[in-house]
Design an enzyme around this catalytic site. Structure first.
Site, PDB file in Angstrom:
ATOM      1  N   LYS A  83       0.857  -1.198   0.000  1.00 12.00           N
ATOM      2  CA  LYS A  83       0.000   0.000   0.000  1.00 12.00           C
ATOM      3  C   LYS A  83       0.888   1.241   0.000  1.00 12.00           C
ATOM      4  O   LYS A  83       1.774   1.372   0.853  1.00 12.00           O
ATOM      5  CB  LYS A  83      -0.843  -0.035   1.280  1.00 12.00           C
ATOM      6  CG  LYS A  83      -2.195   0.610   1.166  1.00 12.00           C
ATOM      7  CD  LYS A  83      -2.932   0.340   2.467  1.00 12.00           C
ATOM      8  CE  LYS A  83      -4.300   0.907   2.488  1.00 12.00           C
ATOM      9  NZ  LYS A  83      -4.854   0.853   3.846  1.00 12.00           N
TER      10      LYS A  83
HETATM   11  C1  E4P Z   1      -8.237   1.873   3.812  1.00 15.06           C
HETATM   12  O1  E4P Z   1      -7.511   0.988   3.405  1.00 15.06           O
HETATM   13  C2  E4P Z   1      -8.082   2.517   5.125  1.00 15.06           C
HETATM   14  O2  E4P Z   1      -7.456   1.608   6.013  1.00 15.06           O
HETATM   15  C3  E4P Z   1      -9.371   2.888   5.794  1.00 15.06           C
HETATM   16  O3  E4P Z   1     -10.509   2.484   5.084  1.00 15.06           O
HETATM   17  C4  E4P Z   1      -9.376   4.215   6.449  1.00 15.06           C
HETATM   18  O4  E4P Z   1     -10.631   4.466   6.991  1.00 15.06           O
HETATM   19  P1  E4P Z   1     -10.913   5.531   8.144  1.00 15.06           P
HETATM   20  O5  E4P Z   1     -11.313   6.791   7.505  1.00 15.06           O
HETATM   21  O6  E4P Z   1     -12.057   4.905   8.903  1.00 15.06           O
HETATM   22  O7  E4P Z   1      -9.671   5.632   8.975  1.00 15.06           O
END
Ligand code: E4P
Length: 228
Positions: A83
């Site tokens: 990522k």
């Molecule tokens: C995506 O891969 C992220 O980990 C995640 O969806 C972030 O979400 P949040 O806005 O709830 O932190």
């Protein structure tokens, strides 16, 4: 639509994987920090618990150290998706890793222009954060609709991964719009199973079945033996 769980909690991941409905996992530095566990062994454990893609995020923000981290993460398991953030350096890393056959998830996407760049860089997944857009009064699902439309028009193969999911409607809308994946926090994933009319209807069926005194399995047959 594929369902990924958005957590680094190995117990939650194992529990949800046991449903047979989990297709992958996404983690991020904040989710890993919450576990208090060491990153690399934790990612190895998660990769062994699910067959599908497991997103593991780089910590560096500059191109070279990010590429080095990405290359290392890719060696941890065959189901790693590295990522990277949606920055010029992140997209450069995406292109380099993707060219070598590594899955890359480009995260922190907040516009269709960014999503086009992620697809051009060869990302396996792009992660538009719908909840965080809704939080600031913008239209998270509108962004998913536009990205799906653009990717379709251009024949772009990057999968749209609905991220920052806040409630079941985000998942349903994402599916309706054609997004291939949603990454869902464990609590919301469990919410998808629930409806009060299911509980009410089942209670009634169970009560009526008991009253009827009927049985399905022949007398003396134990439940698991009946399946053999
Ligand atoms: C995506 O891969 C992220 O980990 C995640 O969806 C972030 O979400 P949040 O806005 O709830 O932190």
């Amino acid at each position: 639509m594929k369902f990924f769980v958005d957590t680094a909690d190995i117990n939650e991941i194992r529990d949800l994987a046991a449903t047979g409905l989990l297709d992958g996992v996404t983690t991020n530095p904040s989710l890993v920090a919450k576990t208090g566990k060491e990153f690399v062994p934790l990612i190895r454990e998660i990769c062994a618990a699910v067959p599908g893609p497991v997103s593991a995020e780089v910590g560096a923000t500059e191109f070279e150290p990010m590429l080095e981290e990405g290359r290392y993460l890719a060696t941890l398991a065959p189901n790693i998706a590295v990522k990277v953030p949606l920055t010029p350096a992140g997209l450069k890393v995406c292109k380099a890793l993707g060219g070598g056959g590594t899955m890359v998830n480009v995260t922190l996407c907040f516009s269709s222009a960014q999503a086009i760049l992620a697809a051009k860089a060869g990302a396996a997944f792009v992660s538009p954060f719908v909840g965080r857009l809704d939080d600031i009064g913008e239209d998270g699902m509108g962004l998913i609709a536009e990205i799906c439309q653009v990717y379709m028009a251009q024949g772009m193969e990057t999968e749209v991964l609905v991220a920052s999911v806040r409630h079941p409607r985000h998942v349903v809308e994402g599916a309706r719009l054609g997004a291939q994946v949603a990454t869902i926090p464990p609590g919301i994933l469990r919410q998808l199973f629930q409806h009060p009319l299911t509980d009410k209807g089942l209670a009634q069926f169970v009560a009526d079945w008991r009253k009827s005194g009927q049985k399905i399995l022949p007398a003396g047959v134990e439940p698991l033996k009946a399946l053999a």
